[in-house]
Design a protein around this motif. Structure first.
Motif, PDB file in Angstrom:
ATOM      1  N   TYR A 116       0.465  -1.315   0.473  1.00  0.00           N
ATOM      2  CA  TYR A 116      -0.092   0.062  -0.582  1.00  0.00           C
ATOM      3  C   TYR A 116       0.917   1.389   0.146  1.00  0.00           C
ATOM      4  O   TYR A 116       1.948   1.635   0.471  1.00  0.00           O
ATOM      5  N   PRO A 117       0.739   1.980  -1.020  1.00  0.00           N
ATOM      6  CA  PRO A 117      -0.984   2.429  -1.440  1.00  0.00           C
ATOM      7  C   PRO A 117      -0.666   2.148  -2.452  1.00  0.00           C
ATOM      8  O   PRO A 117      -1.652   2.508  -3.462  1.00  0.00           O
ATOM      9  N   GLY A 118       0.407   1.833  -3.160  1.00  0.00           N
ATOM     10  CA  GLY A 118       0.844   1.289  -4.955  1.00  0.00           C
ATOM     11  C   GLY A 118      -0.281   0.048  -4.900  1.00  0.00           C
ATOM     12  O   GLY A 118      -1.092   0.411  -6.704  1.00  0.00           O
ATOM     13  N   GLU A 119      -0.736  -0.407  -4.630  1.00  0.00           N
ATOM     14  CA  GLU A 119      -1.465  -1.852  -5.332  1.00  0.00           C
ATOM     15  C   GLU A 119      -3.681  -1.377  -5.096  1.00  0.00           C
ATOM     16  O   GLU A 119      -4.000  -1.887  -5.688  1.00  0.00           O
ATOM     17  N   LEU A 120      -3.870  -0.104  -4.893  1.00  0.00           N
ATOM     18  CA  LEU A 120      -4.855  -0.298  -4.212  1.00  0.00           C
ATOM     19  C   LEU A 120      -5.780   0.843  -6.028  1.00  0.00           C
ATOM     20  O   LEU A 120      -4.934   1.443  -6.541  1.00  0.00           O
ATOM     21  N   PRO A 121      -7.210   0.579  -5.915  1.00  0.00           N
ATOM     22  CA  PRO A 121      -7.643   1.020  -7.384  1.00  0.00           C
ATOM     23  C   PRO A 121      -7.378   2.691  -6.952  1.00  0.00           C
ATOM     24  O   PRO A 121      -6.995   3.074  -5.992  1.00  0.00           O
ATOM     25  N   GLY A 122      -7.174   3.521  -8.007  1.00  0.00           N
ATOM     26  CA  GLY A 122      -6.897   4.585  -8.441  1.00  0.00           C
ATOM     27  C   GLY A 122      -5.280   5.025  -8.117  1.00  0.00           C
ATOM     28  O   GLY A 122      -5.047   6.486  -7.870  1.00  0.00           O
ATOM     29  N   ALA A 123      -3.906   3.653  -8.063  1.00  0.00           N
ATOM     30  CA  ALA A 123      -2.840   4.493  -7.483  1.00  0.00           C
ATOM     31  C   ALA A 123      -2.652   3.330  -8.847  1.00  0.00           C
ATOM     32  O   ALA A 123      -3.119   2.693  -9.127  1.00  0.00           O
ATOM     33  N   LEU A 124      -1.229   3.442  -9.315  1.00  0.00           N
ATOM     34  CA  LEU A 124      -0.630   3.178  -9.613  1.00  0.00           C
ATOM     35  C   LEU A 124       0.830   2.448  -8.814  1.00  0.00           C
ATOM     36  O   LEU A 124       1.749   3.359  -8.477  1.00  0.00           O
ATOM     37  N   ALA A 125       1.204   1.278  -8.957  1.00  0.00           N
ATOM     38  CA  ALA A 125       2.586   0.447  -8.232  1.00  0.00           C
ATOM     39  C   ALA A 125       3.441   0.307  -9.266  1.00  0.00           C
ATOM     40  O   ALA A 125       3.537  -0.176 -10.281  1.00  0.00           O
TER      41      ALA A 125
END
Length: 420
Positions: A233-242
């Motif tokens: 987190y937070p990259g794997e969340l919808p609305g973010a890029l990992a």
């Protein structure tokens, strides 16, 4: 208080930093009064040096072509990190007012307590300086420093050299940046806990038109010898890029990076030339790939896109990045580099008509495979219209053969009765 796993090791040590006066907003700043260094020279905190070698990122990422379409003007990128050194020669005139999310911290946002945030900011938006090859991916973008790290006392209470980011400080930094006009929010770290807090912050930023870009995890600085983290987190969340890191030649290294379904995209993270807390340059991570710096490169590319397409949504900016990324198969992602290595020029020139293979377009419904015509198999025998003719021919052939055999036998019988 649980510390986060920073995506890259803290660069350098905490030093007293002098703040320089801002200069005019331009790609070219006046010549810097600083000696030059070779790309491989050791960086020294407090001693301003410039790397004269051209940045390999310009050619590798096709930035010359991308810059004909956008240089990031009008876009603000928040760097939620250890602060950003306002006095760095590449960042004069690049900073907007920032925030210290620790509250009551020992340093303002435009003073870097570790060196990490300055390096990240330089990769995103460093201005070109005479005598240096360092230049950011989006050299006309603005940087919003959001200091979410604190220099904490050591066990003896005699010094302040331990950098401690917390979930609360990162989340507060994301929210503050979204409230104060950042279109892109760079978070060069990952955490495997506090999913609800991060999800709330990413959703908050997304609703205000900001794209959160975060590290997909850096193995060498994860600070654990146990099993791989389950979440990033937070990259794997919808609305973010990992973002994952690749080496300078584009290859992925298991010694440097984590792999998984959470990875969206990749960028170079090895031997990156950027701004440093010396006030000048440094070439960082010569021996491994850091997802901290790869994340910054993606944030710079996102700034180019947001500048050229200000009316598009954060999801559309992210789609441009992933859809245009360099990969082996256009329709297939991988757990190592996601949809591939970023290509900013391709992202800027992308035309989304909903038919492109790869990630789903946020502007078009997902493509459905063409339905195949149903086929049924009838197990009942099917009559052949030529069967009667075949029967007649068969009987005729059989009768002819029988007559021929009878005649042959009669002929042989008569031959035996004739005198020899």
């Amino acid at each position: 208080m649980r510390a986060l796993r920073s995506a890259a090791a803290v660069v350098g040590i905490v030093v007293a930093l002098g703040l320089g006066a801002p200069a005019a907003d331009a790609d070219q700043t006046p010549p810097a009064s600083a000696p030059s260094m070779d790309a491989g020279q050791q960086c020294t905190p407090g001693k301003r040096l410039l790397s004269s070698a051209p940045s390999y990122l310009v050619d590798r990422l096709g930035l010359a072509e991308a810059w004909t379409l956008s240089r990031g003007r009008g876009v603000t990128v928040a760097v939620v990190d250890s602060g950003v050194q306002a006095g760095n020669v590449h960042l004069k005139g690049a900073l907007v007012p920032g925030f210290t999310s620790f509250g009551g911290g020992s340093a303002p946002a435009d003073a870097d307590v570790a060196g990490h945030g300055t390096a990240v900011a330089g990769l995103i938006a460093a201005r070109r300086v005479e005598g240096s090859g360092v230049i950011g991916i989006a050299p006309q973008a603005k940087i919003m420093p959001v200091r979410a790290f604190e220099a904490a006392p050591d066990s003896n209470g005699s010094s302040r050299d331990l950098v401690v980011p917390t979930t609360a400080s990162i989340v507060a930094g994301i929210r503050w940046a979204a409230d104060h006009g950042a279109q892109i929010i760079n978070v060069s770290l990952s955490d495997d806990g506090s999913a609800g807090a991060y999800r709330s912050a990413v959703d908050y930023a997304h609703d205000r038109g900001a794209l959160v870009i975060a590290s997909a995890g850096n193995r060498r600085t994860a600070g654990t010898d146990g099993p791989d983290p389950a979440h990033f987190y937070p990259g794997e969340l919808p609305g973010a890029l990992a973002v994952a890191a690749v080496l300078a030649d584009g290859s992925w290294s298991a010694e440097s990076s984590y792999a998984g379904e959470h990875v969206d995209i990749a960028a170079p993270g090895q031997s990156v030339p950027t701004a440093y807390i010396s006030g000048g340059d440094c070439v960082l991570n010569p021996d491994s790939a850091s997802s901290s710096y790869a994340t910054a490169i993606i944030s710079g590319a996102a700034a180019l896109i947001a500048s050229r397409y200000p009316d598009e949504s954060p999801d559309e900016w992210a789609f441009r990045l992933t859809q245009s990324a360099l990969r082996v198969s256009p329709g297939q992602r991988s757990d190592t580099v996601g949809w591939g290595e970023v290509r900013p020029a391709g992202a800027l020139a992308l035309i989304d008509d909903g038919s492109l293979p790869g990630p789903d377009s946020p502007a078009h419904p997902p493509q459905k495979p063409e339905p195949q015509a149903e086929r049924t198999v009838d197990l009942d025998p099917v009559s052949d219209p030529l069967d009667p003719a075949r029967v007649i021919v068969g009987w005729g052939l059989g009768a002819g053969a029988t007559i021929s055999i009878v005649l042959l036998l009669i002929s042989r019988s008569r031959a035996r009765r004739l005198p020899g």
